[in-house]
Design an enzyme around this catalytic site. Structure first.
Site, mmCIF file in Angstrom:
data_model
loop_
_atom_site.group_PDB
_atom_site.id
_atom_site.type_symbol
_atom_site.label_atom_id
_atom_site.label_comp_id
_atom_site.label_asym_id
_atom_site.label_seq_id
_atom_site.Cartn_x
_atom_site.Cartn_y
_atom_site.Cartn_z
ATOM 1 N N PHE A 12 1.828 3.449 3.497
ATOM 2 C CA PHE A 12 2.188 4.716 4.153
ATOM 3 C C PHE A 12 2.672 5.738 3.114
ATOM 4 C CE2 PHE A 12 6.016 6.585 6.576
ATOM 5 C CZ PHE A 12 5.315 7.736 6.925
ATOM 6 N N ASP A 32 -2.297 -1.879 -5.472
ATOM 7 C CA ASP A 32 -1.822 -2.453 -4.209
ATOM 8 C C ASP A 32 -2.462 -3.828 -4.069
ATOM 9 O OD1 ASP A 32 -1.277 -2.809 -1.302
ATOM 10 O OD2 ASP A 32 -0.773 -0.672 -1.393
ATOM 11 N N ASP A 57 -1.282 -7.640 -7.460
ATOM 12 C CA ASP A 57 0.087 -7.902 -7.017
ATOM 13 C C ASP A 57 1.023 -7.685 -8.205
ATOM 14 O OD1 ASP A 57 2.513 -8.915 -6.227
ATOM 15 O OD2 ASP A 57 1.698 -10.777 -5.386
ATOM 16 N N SER A 76 6.105 -2.613 -1.505
ATOM 17 C CA SER A 76 7.021 -3.528 -0.818
ATOM 18 C C SER A 76 6.751 -3.459 0.677
ATOM 19 C CB SER A 76 8.495 -3.153 -1.044
ATOM 20 O OG SER A 76 9.326 -3.987 -0.235
ATOM 21 N N ALA A 115 11.398 3.006 -5.625
ATOM 22 C CA ALA A 115 11.715 3.292 -4.224
ATOM 23 C C ALA A 115 12.790 2.330 -3.764
ATOM 24 C CB ALA A 115 10.468 3.125 -3.366
ATOM 25 N N TYR A 146 15.170 -8.278 2.002
ATOM 26 C CA TYR A 146 14.793 -6.902 1.641
ATOM 27 C C TYR A 146 15.973 -6.203 0.967
ATOM 28 C CZ TYR A 146 12.901 -2.146 2.420
ATOM 29 O OH TYR A 146 12.423 -0.871 2.272
#
Ligand code: UDP
Length: 327
Positions: A12, A32, A57, A76, A115, A146
């Site tokens: 996204f 990605d 990866d 992520s 990020a 996370y």
């Protein structure tokens, strides 16, 4: 021509960043492993001579030929269901992956922006959340995989800045929405809109008194772009301070979509933060940035995007037994 490596490029936020940097005249290298990303988000870029893509990866050694001015680490899983389904990959991408990319930044003398997330504040006891607040995180709860990976990422990034004099930027991203969110990623906005489009009831977790503050994706990308090019090297919140309860948010979606369905209440997932609102004083002062898109406008654009998806996508159920992930 300046070059930028964007990890999580098919996701996204990553895909919107690719678009922005292409528009700014950069050579963009997307990376990605497509575990949660989707090539359809960037397929329009493949014909562009300044765009290239690696299916890789970043938790394994990362090699990119040539010079690199900037690295943006956006790979992520980012929705609670995703990281509950793939907790080990989630831990690895922000720890091992971040380490690999910091190493790459050092080798290429690139500036790197990572990020991070409002989840570093956990279930916050300070409201709104300023960057100085250290957070209230449960390391062994379902969100720990996370939250702690992102906290480690920040620590590692600061260590490379201090020890290796690397140019680093850390953005703490609050809830963001817009076109290219996955309809079935379990997050509240696509969940509600998907339910409305399928004629299902809207599922509110808990009593709906928990709050979130939703930022439209274009505003977020602008903030990240400014942070990358700024001189500010400590963590910075980027998000929209316009806070709303999930209960009121459900009513906004009902009004927007005109659905005649009702809301139903389900169990609140363990560790679900009660409130979340960014203090964006730093972004205002240092980047002269603030969000411009009101929720009504952003939701309407996002609803149009979801309405345009195929029936197959609308009915695809990635998380048939997703409630089990919370127990
Ligand atoms: N939520 C909800 N119904 C849903 C999905 C989520 O009420 O179908 C709630 C969830 O419990 C949380 C909020 O909406 O309080 C935002 O959830 P999301 O997964 O979008 O992101 P979070 O901010 O929790 O990481």
């Amino acid at each position: 021509m300046k070059s930028v490596l964007i990890t999580g490029a098919a996701g996204f936020l990553g895909s919107h960043l690719c678009d922005r940097f292409i528009a700014e005249g950069y050579k963009v290298i997307g990376m990605d492993n497509l575990i949660t990303g989707d090539l359809k988000n960037i397929q329009h870029l493949f014909s562009n001579e300044h765009f290239s893509f690696y299916n890789h990866d970043v938790s394994s050694f990362v090699h990119v030929p040539g010079e690199l001015d900037y690295i943006l680490h956006f790979a992520s899983p980012a929705s609670p269901i995703d990281y509950l389904k793939i907790p080990i990959q989630t831990l690895k991408v922000s720890s091992l992956g971040t380490h690999n990319l910091l190493g790459l930044a050092r080798a290429k003398r690139s500036r790197i922006l990572v990020a991070s997330t409002s989840e570093v504040y956990g279930n916050p006891q300070v409201h709104p959340q300023t960057e100085e607040y250290w957070g209230n995180v449960n390391p062994v709860g379902p969100r720990g995989v996370y939250d702690e990976a992102k906290r480690f990422q920040e620590a590692m990034t600061m260590a490379y800045q201090r020890i290796h004099k690397l140019e680093t930027r850390i953005v703490r991203i609050f809830n963001t929405y817009g076109p290219r969110m996955r309809l079935n990623d379990g997050r509240v906005l696509p969940a509600f809109i998907g339910q409305a489009l399928r004629g299902e009831d809207l599922t509110i977790f808990g009593d709906g008194s928990q709050t979130r503050s939703f930022c439209y994706v274009d505003d977020l990308i602008e903030g990240i772009y400014r942070l990358l090019l700024s001189d500010y090297s400590m963590p910075m919140n980027i998000g929209n301070p316009d806070e709303i309860t999930i209960r009121d948010f459900a009513q906004e979606i009902i009004k927007l979509t005109g659905t005649t369905q009702k809301v139903v209440h389900m169990d609140l997932p363990e560790g679900d933060p009660e409130q979340r609102q960014p203090d964006i004083t730093k972004a205002r002062d240092i980047l002269h940035w603030e969000p411009k898109v009101h929720r009504a406008e952003g939701l309407s654009i996002t609803y149009d995007y979801f309405k345009g998806l195929s029936k197959d996508e609308l009915y695809k159920n990635e998380h048939k037994n997703f409630e089990a992930y919370f127990r």
